[in-house]
Design a protein around this motif. Structure first.
Motif, short mmCIF file in Angstrom:
data_model
loop_
_atom_site.label_atom_id
_atom_site.label_comp_id
_atom_site.label_asym_id
_atom_site.label_seq_id
_atom_site.Cartn_x
_atom_site.Cartn_y
_atom_site.Cartn_z
N ASN A 26 0.86 -1.18 0.00
CA ASN A 26 0.00 0.00 0.00
C ASN A 26 0.90 1.23 0.00
O ASN A 26 2.13 1.11 -0.07
CB ASN A 26 -0.97 0.00 1.19
CG ASN A 26 -0.25 -0.15 2.52
OD1 ASN A 26 0.74 0.53 2.78
ND2 ASN A 26 -0.75 -1.04 3.37
N ASP A 27 0.31 2.40 0.06
CA ASP A 27 1.09 3.63 -0.07
C ASP A 27 1.44 4.26 1.27
O ASP A 27 1.88 5.40 1.33
CB ASP A 27 0.34 4.65 -0.93
CG ASP A 27 1.26 5.74 -1.46
OD1 ASP A 27 2.37 5.39 -1.92
OD2 ASP A 27 0.90 6.92 -1.38
N GLU A 28 1.26 3.53 2.37
CA GLU A 28 1.63 4.07 3.67
C GLU A 28 3.15 4.16 3.76
O GLU A 28 3.87 3.26 3.33
CB GLU A 28 1.10 3.17 4.78
CG GLU A 28 -0.41 3.11 4.87
CD GLU A 28 -0.87 2.17 5.96
OE1 GLU A 28 -0.02 1.74 6.77
OE2 GLU A 28 -2.07 1.86 5.99
N PRO A 29 3.67 5.26 4.30
CA PRO A 29 5.13 5.37 4.44
C PRO A 29 5.70 4.23 5.27
O PRO A 29 5.15 3.87 6.29
CB PRO A 29 5.30 6.72 5.17
CG PRO A 29 4.06 7.47 4.86
CD PRO A 29 2.96 6.45 4.80
N GLY B 220 -3.36 8.09 -9.65
CA GLY B 220 -2.83 8.54 -8.36
C GLY B 220 -1.90 7.54 -7.72
O GLY B 220 -1.13 7.91 -6.82
N SER B 221 -1.95 6.27 -8.16
CA SER B 221 -0.98 5.30 -7.64
C SER B 221 0.44 5.72 -7.96
O SER B 221 1.39 5.34 -7.26
CB SER B 221 -1.25 3.91 -8.23
OG SER B 221 -1.13 3.94 -9.65
N VAL B 222 0.59 6.53 -9.01
CA VAL B 222 1.89 7.08 -9.38
C VAL B 222 1.99 8.54 -8.95
O VAL B 222 2.91 8.94 -8.23
CB VAL B 222 2.14 6.96 -10.90
CG1 VAL B 222 3.43 7.66 -11.30
CG2 VAL B 222 2.20 5.49 -11.31
N THR B 223 1.03 9.33 -9.37
CA THR B 223 1.11 10.78 -9.13
C THR B 223 0.89 11.15 -7.66
O THR B 223 1.36 12.19 -7.20
CB THR B 223 0.11 11.54 -10.00
OG1 THR B 223 -1.23 11.09 -9.67
CG2 THR B 223 0.36 11.29 -11.47
N GLY B 224 0.18 10.31 -6.92
CA GLY B 224 -0.12 10.62 -5.53
C GLY B 224 0.64 9.76 -4.54
O GLY B 224 0.26 9.68 -3.37
#
Length: 260
Positions: free
Chosen positions: A85-88, A117-121
């Motif tokens: 996932n995109d969590e730091p 947004g998977s890339v841009t965000g």
């Protein structure tokens, strides 16, 4: 452990440091099955930790300062981690990775990317100057047919106009000269059962290579079982691929007669 064939037919060995299930990341999550043999990486999945590990201690242990650990990496060696996932994830052992594949970028039956947004965000740690950059880890888009839907895959790959649409949208996200996306990792599942889809996938690889900047990579996550319908004449696109990473799930599950 996976095997890789590199661009130019060079064989290489890869250890998959999947960040969803590896000794390189320590976190807790609730299991959630997905449509693929390895689950849906957009949903949290359990992470492996050493037996008896003190998770609190691991999380609080001193770590190298950003930018201080940048190993010299043999260009013929790849360790790719897939972000769940995109969590730091500040605790990644970045020095153990060469590539970080972002969460899925999905495309629909018309070849439109539905979640750019998977890339841009994405998280700051995966952006230019972030933790990945500071440790020399390449960040890649992970492109898949939404939900691992076979009808979506067949619809796009068998239609030149839809393929062109997907190539254009993918290249627009990857080729940004002000960004640090190193390329595209293809995760096209499940196995197709006709040569029209296979040949369309090969055409897509060629068209994508032509649309990407020369410094961008293309890698391909594929199943290890060879069939003519799925991989016949795959050598015709080998020079367009920087490396193949083979899934070993067929040998590591309750369904396997040879492992786990």
């Amino acid at each position: 452990m996976n095997f890789i064939i590199a661009r130019g037919n060079l064989a290489r060995l890869m250890i998959t440091a999947g960040l969803l299930a590896s000794p390189f990341a320590f976190a807790s999550a609730e299991p959630a099955p997905g449509p693929s043999p390895h689950g849906d990486l957009e949903s949290p999945v359990p992470l492996l930790t050493p037996e008896g590990a003190d998770i609190a201690a691991l999380r609080s242990a001193p770590r190298s300062e950003p930018g201080t650990v940048r190993p010299t990496i043999d260009p013929e060696f790849v360790v790719i981690g897939y972000a769940q996932n995109d969590e730091p994830r500040w605790g990644f052992h970045w020095h153990a990775l060469t590539h970080l594949a972002l969460t899925f970028t999905n495309f629909d039956a018309d070849g439109n990317i539905t979640n750019p947004g998977s890339v841009t965000g994405r998280s700051i740690i995966y952006r230019p100057g972030g933790m990945a950059d500071r440790h020399g880890v390449k960040v890649t888009m992970t492109l898949r047919n939404s939900g691992f839907s076979l009808p979506i895959l067949e619809s796009v790959m068998q239609d030149p106009a839809k393929r062109a649409n997907l190539v254009s949208q993918t290249a627009a996200l990857v080729n940004d000269p002000n960004d640090n996306i190193a390329g595209v990792n293809l995760d096209l599942e499940p196995a197709w059962s006709n040569t029209a889809t296979r040949d369309g996938v090969y055409d897509f690889v060629r068209e994508l290579r032509a649309a990407l900047s020369p410094d961008k990579e293309i890698s391909w996550y594929i199943e290890p079982q060879f069939t003519t319908v799925r991989y016949g004449n795959i050598g015709s696109v080998a020079d367009e691929i920087d490396f193949f990473n083979y899934s070993c799930y067929p040998w590591a599950g309750s369904w396997s007669t040879t492992a786990g």
